[in-house]
Design a protein around this motif. Structure first.
Motif, PDB file in Angstrom:
ATOM      1  N   ALA A  14      25.313  42.306  -8.058  1.00 21.13           N
ATOM      2  CA  ALA A  14      24.866  40.965  -8.465  1.00 21.13           C
ATOM      3  C   ALA A  14      24.790  40.003  -7.284  1.00 21.13           C
ATOM      4  O   ALA A  14      24.025  39.055  -7.288  1.00 21.13           O
ATOM      5  N   GLN A  15      25.638  40.252  -6.264  1.00 17.32           N
ATOM      6  CA  GLN A  15      25.666  39.328  -5.113  1.00 17.32           C
ATOM      7  C   GLN A  15      26.255  40.050  -3.908  1.00 17.32           C
ATOM      8  O   GLN A  15      26.858  41.124  -4.068  1.00 17.32           O
ATOM      9  N   PRO A  16      26.105  39.477  -2.713  1.00 19.60           N
ATOM     10  CA  PRO A  16      26.738  40.088  -1.549  1.00 19.60           C
ATOM     11  C   PRO A  16      28.251  40.211  -1.768  1.00 19.60           C
ATOM     12  O   PRO A  16      28.877  39.292  -2.309  1.00 19.60           O
ATOM     13  N   THR A  17      28.802  41.334  -1.357  1.00 25.05           N
ATOM     14  CA  THR A  17      30.246  41.572  -1.532  1.00 25.05           C
ATOM     15  C   THR A  17      31.072  40.411  -0.984  1.00 25.05           C
ATOM     16  O   THR A  17      32.030  39.960  -1.599  1.00 25.05           O
ATOM     17  N   LEU A  18      30.657  39.914   0.185  1.00 25.26           N
ATOM     18  CA  LEU A  18      31.458  38.890   0.880  1.00 25.26           C
ATOM     19  C   LEU A  18      31.437  37.542   0.175  1.00 25.26           C
ATOM     20  O   LEU A  18      32.211  36.650   0.517  1.00 25.26           O
ATOM     21  N   ASP A  19      30.548  37.394  -0.823  1.00 24.55           N
ATOM     22  CA  ASP A  19      30.494  36.113  -1.559  1.00 24.55           C
ATOM     23  C   ASP A  19      31.282  36.150  -2.863  1.00 24.55           C
ATOM     24  O   ASP A  19      31.418  35.137  -3.540  1.00 24.55           O
ATOM     25  N   VAL A  20      31.789  37.322  -3.233  1.00 27.91           N
ATOM     26  CA  VAL A  20      32.539  37.427  -4.503  1.00 27.91           C
ATOM     27  C   VAL A  20      33.832  36.606  -4.398  1.00 27.91           C
ATOM     28  O   VAL A  20      34.571  36.710  -3.412  1.00 27.91           O
ATOM     29  N   GLN A  21      34.090  35.772  -5.372  1.00 25.85           N
ATOM     30  CA  GLN A  21      35.324  34.966  -5.396  1.00 25.85           C
ATOM     31  C   GLN A  21      36.420  35.795  -6.055  1.00 25.85           C
ATOM     32  O   GLN A  21      36.384  36.035  -7.263  1.00 25.85           O
ATOM     33  N   PRO A  22      37.415  36.262  -5.294  1.00 25.25           N
ATOM     34  CA  PRO A  22      38.482  37.078  -5.892  1.00 25.25           C
ATOM     35  C   PRO A  22      39.362  36.241  -6.815  1.00 25.25           C
ATOM     36  O   PRO A  22      39.522  35.032  -6.621  1.00 25.25           O
ATOM     37  N   THR A  23      39.940  36.926  -7.823  1.00 24.41           N
ATOM     38  CA  THR A  23      40.909  36.237  -8.696  1.00 24.41           C
ATOM     39  C   THR A  23      42.242  36.991  -8.738  1.00 24.41           C
ATOM     40  O   THR A  23      43.266  36.431  -9.095  1.00 24.41           O
ATOM     41  N   LYS A  24      42.185  38.286  -8.361  1.00 27.55           N
ATOM     42  CA  LYS A  24      43.410  39.107  -8.406  1.00 27.55           C
ATOM     43  C   LYS A  24      43.486  39.969  -7.138  1.00 27.55           C
ATOM     44  O   LYS A  24      42.465  40.454  -6.639  1.00 27.55           O
ATOM     45  N   LEU A  25      44.722  40.212  -6.670  1.00 32.54           N
ATOM     46  CA  LEU A  25      44.920  41.002  -5.458  1.00 32.54           C
ATOM     47  C   LEU A  25      44.278  42.379  -5.575  1.00 32.54           C
ATOM     48  O   LEU A  25      43.620  42.842  -4.651  1.00 32.54           O
ATOM     49  N   HIS A  26      44.449  43.044  -6.687  1.00 29.60           N
ATOM     50  CA  HIS A  26      44.007  44.441  -6.801  1.00 29.60           C
ATOM     51  C   HIS A  26      42.713  44.599  -7.595  1.00 29.60           C
ATOM     52  O   HIS A  26      42.405  45.691  -8.068  1.00 29.60           O
ATOM     53  N   GLN A  27      41.929  43.520  -7.682  1.00 28.55           N
ATOM     54  CA  GLN A  27      40.714  43.646  -8.496  1.00 28.55           C
ATOM     55  C   GLN A  27      39.706  44.597  -7.863  1.00 28.55           C
ATOM     56  O   GLN A  27      39.673  44.752  -6.643  1.00 28.55           O
ATOM     57  N   ARG A  28      38.936  45.247  -8.697  1.00 30.36           N
ATOM     58  CA  ARG A  28      37.975  46.234  -8.243  1.00 30.36           C
ATOM     59  C   ARG A  28      36.567  45.626  -8.245  1.00 30.36           C
ATOM     60  O   ARG A  28      36.321  44.584  -8.850  1.00 30.36           O
ATOM     61  N   VAL A  29      35.672  46.287  -7.520  1.00 35.06           N
ATOM     62  CA  VAL A  29      34.310  45.765  -7.415  1.00 35.06           C
ATOM     63  C   VAL A  29      33.332  46.924  -7.200  1.00 35.06           C
ATOM     64  O   VAL A  29      33.682  47.882  -6.501  1.00 35.06           O
ATOM     65  N   PRO A  30      32.157  46.881  -7.802  1.00 35.53           N
ATOM     66  CA  PRO A  30      31.157  47.908  -7.474  1.00 35.53           C
ATOM     67  C   PRO A  30      30.736  47.722  -6.014  1.00 35.53           C
ATOM     68  O   PRO A  30      30.745  46.601  -5.507  1.00 35.53           O
ATOM     69  N   LEU A  31      30.401  48.819  -5.324  1.00 35.37           N
ATOM     70  CA  LEU A  31      30.101  48.722  -3.900  1.00 35.37           C
ATOM     71  C   LEU A  31      28.788  49.447  -3.589  1.00 35.37           C
ATOM     72  O   LEU A  31      28.586  50.596  -4.019  1.00 35.37           O
ATOM     73  N   ILE A  32      27.900  48.721  -2.924  1.00 34.37           N
ATOM     74  CA  ILE A  32      26.647  49.314  -2.395  1.00 34.37           C
ATOM     75  C   ILE A  32      26.571  48.825  -0.952  1.00 34.37           C
ATOM     76  O   ILE A  32      26.397  47.605  -0.730  1.00 34.37           O
ATOM     77  N   LEU A  33      26.772  49.678   0.031  1.00 35.08           N
ATOM     78  CA  LEU A  33      26.784  49.180   1.420  1.00 35.08           C
ATOM     79  C   LEU A  33      26.153  50.188   2.372  1.00 35.08           C
ATOM     80  O   LEU A  33      26.126  51.391   2.082  1.00 35.08           O
ATOM     81  N   GLY A  34      25.632  49.678   3.481  1.00 38.78           N
ATOM     82  CA  GLY A  34      25.061  50.553   4.514  1.00 38.78           C
ATOM     83  C   GLY A  34      23.838  49.945   5.154  1.00 38.78           C
ATOM     84  O   GLY A  34      23.756  48.708   5.322  1.00 38.78           O
ATOM     85  N   SER A  35      22.885  50.807   5.503  1.00 38.61           N
ATOM     86  CA  SER A  35      21.651  50.379   6.185  1.00 38.61           C
ATOM     87  C   SER A  35      20.906  49.329   5.354  1.00 38.61           C
ATOM     88  O   SER A  35      20.800  49.464   4.123  1.00 38.61           O
TER      89      SER A  35
ATOM     90  N   VAL B  33      18.313  50.334  -3.120  1.00 41.36           N
ATOM     91  CA  VAL B  33      19.177  50.432  -4.313  1.00 41.36           C
ATOM     92  C   VAL B  33      19.025  49.171  -5.165  1.00 41.36           C
ATOM     93  O   VAL B  33      18.853  49.231  -6.389  1.00 41.36           O
ATOM     94  N   LEU B  34      19.021  47.996  -4.492  1.00 43.98           N
ATOM     95  CA  LEU B  34      18.979  46.723  -5.232  1.00 43.98           C
ATOM     96  C   LEU B  34      17.644  46.545  -5.959  1.00 43.98           C
ATOM     97  O   LEU B  34      17.576  45.867  -6.990  1.00 43.98           O
ATOM     98  N   ARG B  35      16.595  47.172  -5.459  1.00 42.44           N
ATOM     99  CA  ARG B  35      15.310  47.086  -6.175  1.00 42.44           C
ATOM    100  C   ARG B  35      15.417  47.701  -7.563  1.00 42.44           C
ATOM    101  O   ARG B  35      14.733  47.307  -8.497  1.00 42.44           O
ATOM    102  N   HIS B  36      16.341  48.625  -7.731  1.00 46.13           N
ATOM    103  CA  HIS B  36      16.589  49.218  -9.056  1.00 46.13           C
ATOM    104  C   HIS B  36      17.711  48.487  -9.786  1.00 46.13           C
ATOM    105  O   HIS B  36      17.605  48.204 -10.979  1.00 46.13           O
ATOM    106  N   VAL B  37      18.763  48.162  -9.043  1.00 44.81           N
ATOM    107  CA  VAL B  37      19.990  47.652  -9.677  1.00 44.81           C
ATOM    108  C   VAL B  37      19.898  46.156  -9.974  1.00 44.81           C
ATOM    109  O   VAL B  37      20.415  45.686 -10.977  1.00 44.81           O
ATOM    110  N   ALA B  38      19.228  45.420  -9.052  1.00 42.37           N
ATOM    111  CA  ALA B  38      19.144  43.955  -9.245  1.00 42.37           C
ATOM    112  C   ALA B  38      17.723  43.529  -8.902  1.00 42.37           C
ATOM    113  O   ALA B  38      17.482  42.849  -7.906  1.00 42.37           O
TER     114      ALA B  38
END
Ligand code: P6P
Length: 333
Positions: free
Chosen positions: A297-318, A325-330
């Motif tokens: 939904a957004q760049p990983t680095l912009d996610v506002q955390p609420t819990k120390l151990h919260q999980r997040v979907p990850l799409i990273l690389g080139s 990937v985002l053309r399909h996912v978002a």
């Protein structure tokens, strides 16, 4: 294939690099350098224990479970203790937070000089150790906000606030990858010298490489848009590489290009990987190397955390591969 400025054949250690970085910041107190030095010391100690783990009968389950309900490996506990012992003595640290500990460890509050918070996954991928797989220590460094009373609230900062991030990969060699916001540097441990030696500075992840990295066993459990991406990749003649150890998969992508995905699944609707001490440090490394990292939904680095151990979907690389990937996912992003 790997881009970035190769370093001429002189010996330039991680210590020299950090002190040179420090000199770029007039008035720097050296507190930050001490933290990197502590992480470097911990990395050397963990590397030694990882390589002797089978000889010392230190493999297998500790017989306890961590906060995630996952069985703790003996080496998880050993690596966590080493990091706590190396970092706990650094006067500039206010809060330590580990994947292995339910709550953060408060060493000192801002008024006592605690300028930084250090978060880490002490030995990511440790379940592959008994098969001699590559494992890693992942770290993230944030500024401490003395005005915030709760330790957990203090560390729940978006990844874009990180002052440094990186990982130590215990593979055929021990690699130390770090960014302090001015590019990504790669060091290799020379066991004879006992130092991490600079081998690449300003690493750039290749903009494209038709290789995806995902656990395809869960495909039926992925949201339809991720399944659609995988069908497109199969039709576009992509190849697949998946080690199942985040540091090893990320390191391959950093050097050779490609895309890593850990999508939401039925058992992990927010993905399996943790935002604060896995997603954010890897996302900072990738962005600093010219790549991208997104939670869909957004760049990983912009996610506002609420819990120390919260999980997040990850799409990273080139860059091009994450965008594919985002053309399909978002598609509307
Ligand atoms: P799966 C290792 O357990 C880890 O936390 C990461 O290192 C790795 O990327 C992921 O989990 C692998 O998860 O579900 O594919 O085994």
């Amino acid at each position: 294939m790997t881009t970035g400025e190769s370093v001429p054949n002189n010996l330039y250690s991680l210590q020299s690099h950090i002190l040179a970085e420090e000199s770029r910041h007039p008035g720097a107190s050296g507190d930050f350098s001490w933290i990197i030095s502590a992480i470097s010391l911990a990395g050397k100690a963990i590397a030694h224990r990882v390589r002797r783990a089978r000889l010392e009968n230190a493999l297998g389950d500790e017989g306890s479970t961590n906060v995630q309900g996952e069985s703790q490996q003996r080496m998880d506990v050993i690596a966590n203790e080493i990091l706590m012992r190396c970092l706990g003595t650094r006067a500039s640290i206010a809060v330590l937070a580990s994947e292995e500990d339910e709550e953060p460890t408060i060493l000192r509050r801002g008024s006592d000089g605690g300028k930084y918070c250090v978060l880490f996954d002490p030995l990511d991928g440790s379940s592959t150790l008994d098969a001699n797989g590559a494992v890693g220590t992942i770290f993230s460094i944030l500024r401490n906000d003395a005005a915030v009373e709760s330790a957990e609230a203090t560390i729940c900062q978006p990844g874009r606030q990180q002052v440094a991030a990186g990982y130590i990969l215990y593979g055929p060699s021990t690699a130390f990858v770090i960014t302090t916001g001015a590019g990504v540097s790669l060091f290799e441990l020379d066991p004879f010298v006992g130092s991490f030696i600079l081998v690449k500075r300003d690493l750039q992840v290749p903009t494209a490489n038709r290789v995806y990295s995902v656990n395809e066993a869960y495909t039926q459990s992925f949201p339809a848009e991720y399944q659609s991406y995988l069908s497109w990749a199969h039709a576009s003649k992509y190849s697949s590489r998946y080690i199942g150890s985040l540091c090893a998969d990320v390191h391959r992508i950093l050097l050779n290009g490609g895309v890593f995905l850990y999508p939401p699944t039925i058992s992990h609707p927010s993905g399996k990987l943790r935002l604060l001490y896995e997603g954010n440090p890897m996302a900072m490394i990738m962005e600093q190397a010219g790549g991208l990292s997104s939670c869909g939904a957004q760049p990983t680095l912009d996610v506002q955390p609420t819990k120390l151990h919260q999980r997040v979907p990850l799409i990273l690389g080139s860059r091009d591969e994450v965008q594919a990937v985002l053309r399909h996912v978002a598609p509307r992003s």
